[in-house]
Design an enzyme around this catalytic site. Structure first.
Site, PDB file in Angstrom:
ATOM      1  N   LYS A 155       0.824  -1.212   0.000  1.00  0.00           N
ATOM      2  CA  LYS A 155       0.000   0.000   0.000  1.00  0.00           C
ATOM      3  C   LYS A 155       0.856   1.259   0.000  1.00  0.00           C
ATOM      4  CE  LYS A 155      -1.476   1.165   3.979  1.00  0.00           C
ATOM      5  NZ  LYS A 155      -0.643   2.377   4.161  1.00  0.00           N
ATOM      6  N   THR A 156       1.820   1.316   0.890  1.00  0.00           N
ATOM      7  CA  THR A 156       2.658   2.516   1.003  1.00  0.00           C
ATOM      8  C   THR A 156       3.451   2.736  -0.278  1.00  0.00           C
ATOM      9  OG1 THR A 156       2.837   2.198   3.393  1.00  0.00           O
ATOM     10  CG2 THR A 156       4.470   3.622   2.359  1.00  0.00           C
ATOM     11  N   ASP A 215      -4.013   8.329   2.971  1.00  0.00           N
ATOM     12  CA  ASP A 215      -3.499   7.032   3.403  1.00  0.00           C
ATOM     13  C   ASP A 215      -4.411   6.454   4.490  1.00  0.00           C
ATOM     14  OD1 ASP A 215      -1.767   4.877   3.706  1.00  0.00           O
ATOM     15  OD2 ASP A 215      -0.471   5.918   5.136  1.00  0.00           O
ATOM     16  N   GLU A 216      -4.522   5.118   4.565  1.00  0.00           N
ATOM     17  CA  GLU A 216      -5.313   4.435   5.601  1.00  0.00           C
ATOM     18  C   GLU A 216      -6.722   5.025   5.693  1.00  0.00           C
ATOM     19  OE1 GLU A 216      -4.284   1.805   6.814  1.00  0.00           O
ATOM     20  OE2 GLU A 216      -2.149   1.813   7.286  1.00  0.00           O
ATOM     21  N   GLN A 255      -9.613  -3.937   7.182  1.00  0.00           N
ATOM     22  CA  GLN A 255      -8.731  -3.585   8.290  1.00  0.00           C
ATOM     23  C   GLN A 255      -9.246  -2.374   9.070  1.00  0.00           C
ATOM     24  OE1 GLN A 255      -4.361  -4.248   7.780  1.00  0.00           O
ATOM     25  NE2 GLN A 255      -4.832  -4.390   5.616  1.00  0.00           N
ATOM     26  N   ARG A 295      -0.671 -10.970  10.057  1.00  0.00           N
ATOM     27  CA  ARG A 295       0.630 -10.493  10.566  1.00  0.00           C
ATOM     28  C   ARG A 295       1.712 -11.554  10.373  1.00  0.00           C
ATOM     29  NH1 ARG A 295      -0.179  -6.150   9.497  1.00  0.00           N
ATOM     30  NH2 ARG A 295      -2.084  -7.024   8.630  1.00  0.00           N
TER      31      ARG A 295
END
Length: 669
Positions: free
Chosen positions: A48-49, A240-241, A270, A621
């Site tokens: 994503k980043t 973002d997010e 998420q 994770r």
């Protein structure tokens, strides 16, 4: 503005970037998408980043000026990392962008244009302590006795209630019902307190953290010239997010993106922060609020094995139809072991199993300790793990707070028990006494000295003379109303301590004066109460109070003697919320029983969807190995325990997605 994918060369000063070579197909399509409303659904571990960073670089390479790009993030660290990466790619310095958190950019906007909404340019910002102090003044001006009732929220918790209502833009009564049920009786009084606090801020020309968002939105809604400037200034808004936005933040984005050149990057699966204001509906309704939205899915996962991702996809498939965006994570890695499902008898057996497996991973398989994480839904679920690791001398670091027995409310309760067991323990007395209004350490010492003298004079027990007038005269005026209840509670604990078991004494302490204190002292009272109930369960191991208290002190001594550097080799313990964005080679997800994960309150409310998303975050994770464990008996329920059933999130998964792992009473594999 038209963006050509066939631009002959980038603007002067920007080196050519081979986007095609540096991005996968999904990332490339999102990065090079034509201007317009764009929703990028980036699955866990999908880059994503990287996508957002390259989007900024791509816009620059197509001739968009840095000052025309607004990048909104949730942490300054994220903004700094992205913009420095952009600098590495393009040579353009971070200072040339408007990039940062919603709050930092809100401050920047208000510093320039705040006068348009009645905020003088020389306003100052209150820190958290100052905000609470000003709120206290405002409330006491309305009702000078409000904070003297210890069941009422203190300034800190009260501020949390008002803050959540402001960020979600919900009525205070509804906010209390949803998130702070312990304050239901006084919810009707909160609007007046909120209004008085706001008036004081305006009189003093100060703003708090939440004002930076509220007043920025007010600028965009009530000052047309300013709103028009921002809408034309920022030709591209990137967020973002996005799934973590609250109501105000989403409205700010909508106002800034009036021209529809907005890219929201996030993952509906998420969205796990509703308790601090995040609104799941923001991402779900984004296409409705921005007609013509093009959705890009980034689903190639570079983190986890195909087997772990198969289980994660199973979690996604269990979501209610029509209440999520369809997505399927695909692995970029080769096949490996399926996740393990481990059924344990109780929390202690669960801890022993994990301890044995950790030793094998570290000693036999060469896995680094800091690549092993133990995740849990709530702090109280990690109590037995902490005890087992401490006794075994295995270093661990809690990334989501302090160790269980070092948490403030646990230490308070233990101090109360220590003092009742041994009234000569002046240190324990001081810790408990200062919890009363207007009693500091010196005041606590004066009261203790007076009680000790009186007990010697009358040849009575210390606890018997505490309620006497001679002792009460040494008590601060503000604490006298509560003094009898305080003394009665200590006496009740003492009586149970003499005739009952340690677990019964702990329960009596929690149900008495300290439980009332807890309600007013902490906004997260319900969670802390759960942890104190876990302390009751731990006490159930012991027949004698001295053994219980000694064990706690020994455990604290063992862990404090081995202070763990956060960067050193150590097992990581963390709540799932705090683990979001992190990854580990091996993950143990514990306490997967109904009532623990999903939590009891979510089940009772009939809304477990956020808990399911939290489960999805937890399993994604893990890079190489994933262990899902649950106890059959909840030891915290007291002697005999309470039978548990596996989490519904496990039961709804196809059984071929995991491998059951049975452990024998010897804990042998």
């Amino acid at each position: 503005m038209e963006i050509s994918l066939d631009a002959p060369r980038p603007p002067d000063g920007i080196p050519p970037i081979d986007f095609r070579a540096q991005l996968n197909d999904e990332q490339f399509n999102a990065v090079t998408a034509a201007p317009g409303p764009l929703l990028v659904l980036a699955g866990a571990g999908s880059g994503k980043t990287r996508t957002l960073t390259y989007r900024v670089a791509y816009l620059l390479s197509q001739g968009v000026k840095p000052g025309e790009i607004l990048l909104l993030t949730f942490t300054n660290k994220a903004a700094k990392e992205m913009l420095h990466r952009v600098q590495d790619l393009t040579g353009i310095e971070p200072a040339r962008f408007w990039g940062g958190t919603f709050h930092s950019l809100g401050h920047r906007a208000l510093r320039i244009y705040g006068e348009a909404v009645g905020l003088p340019k020389n306003f100052t910002i209150l820190d958290a302590d100052e905000s609470e102090s000003l709120l206290k003044q405002a409330v006491e001006a309305e009702d000078k006795l409000f904070f003297k009732d210890k069941t009422n929220p203190r300034p800190g918790p009260l501020f949390n209630v008002l803050s959540l209502a402001r960020n979600t833009q919900l009525p205070l009564a509804e906010t209390v019902t949803r998130n702070f049920p312990q304050y239901a009786d006084i919810s009707h009084r909160l609007p007046a307190f909120d209004a008085a606090y706001t008036k004081k801020k305006r009189t003093q020309n100060v703003v708090d953290y939440d004002d930076l968002l509220e007043l920025w939105l007010k600028l965009l809604t009530d000052a047309p010239e300013v709103a028009a400037y921002f809408a034309h200034r920022f030709r591209h808004v990137l967020v973002d997010e996005y799934q973590d936005t609250n109501t105000i933040q989403a409205q700010i984005v909508d106002r800034l993106a009036a021209h529809h050149c907005v890219m929201a990057v996030g993952d509906d699966a998420q969205c796990i922060y509703s308790w601090r204001g995040a609104d799941f509906e923001n991402i779900m309704t984004f296409p409705n609020r921005h007609p013509g939205t093009v959705i890009h899915r980034i689903e190639t996962n570079y983190r986890s094995t195909p087997e772990i991702l198969a289980l994660a996809n199973g979690v996604l498939l269990a979501q209610p139809k029509g209440r999520h965006f369809d997505k399927e994570l695909r692995a970029a890695r080769g096949h490996a072991q399926k996740p393990f499902l481990v059924q344990c008898m109780d929390d202690r057996e669960q801890a022993e199993f994990i301890l044995k497996r950790i030793r094998a991973l570290v000693e036999d398989e060469g896995v680094a300790m800091n690549e092993i994480a133990i995740l849990y839904r709530s702090h109280f679920l990690a109590l037995e793990i902490q005890v087992a690791l401490s006794r075994a001398g295995i270093p661990y670091h809690i990334t989501s707070g302090v160790k269980f027995f070092e948490r403030q409310h646990i230490r308070d309760a233990v101090a109360l028990l220590r003092f009742v067991y041994n009234p000569s323990d002046v240190t324990a007395w001081s810790r408990v006494a200062v919890l009363l209004p207007k009693i500091g350490e010196k005041g606590a010492q004066k009261i203790y000295a007076a009680a000790a003298d009186h007990a010697r004079l009358l040849q009575k027990d210390f606890l018997d003379v505490l309620p006497s007038d001679d002792v009460k005269s040494k008590v601060a005026k503000d604490a006298r109303e509560d003094w009898q209840n305080f003394c009665d509670s200590l006496k009740q604990v003492s009586e149970v301590m003499r005739t009952g078991k340690p677990s019964e004494a702990v329960e009596t302490a929690v149900d008495g004066w300290y439980g009332d204190y807890l309600k007013g002292a902490y906004a997260d009272y319900v969670d802390r109460l759960d942890e104190l109930k876990a302390l009751v369960g731990f006490a159930g191991r012991f027949e004698e109070m001295q053994d219980f208290l000694a064990q706690i002190m020994l455990l604290n001594s063992e862990t404090s003697d081995r202070q763990v550097d956060p960067d050193a080799e150590a097992i990581k313990l963390t709540t799932v919320h705090q683990a979001k964005g992190l990854e580990y080679d091996v993950v143990f997800l514990i306490g997967l029983a109904d009532g623990q994960f999903p939590g009891r309150r979510s089940i009772e409310a009939g809304d477990v969807e956020e808990e399911r998303r939290l489960f999805y975050v937890a399993v994604t994770r893990a890079r190489n190995e994933l262990y899902l464990s649950f106890p059959k008996i909840a030891s915290r329920a007291g002697p005999g325990g309470m039978m548990l059933t596996p989490s519904r999130f496990i039961l709804e998964l196809p059984t071929d997605l995991y491998e059951p792992l049975k452990i024998k009473r010897s804990y042998a594999w």
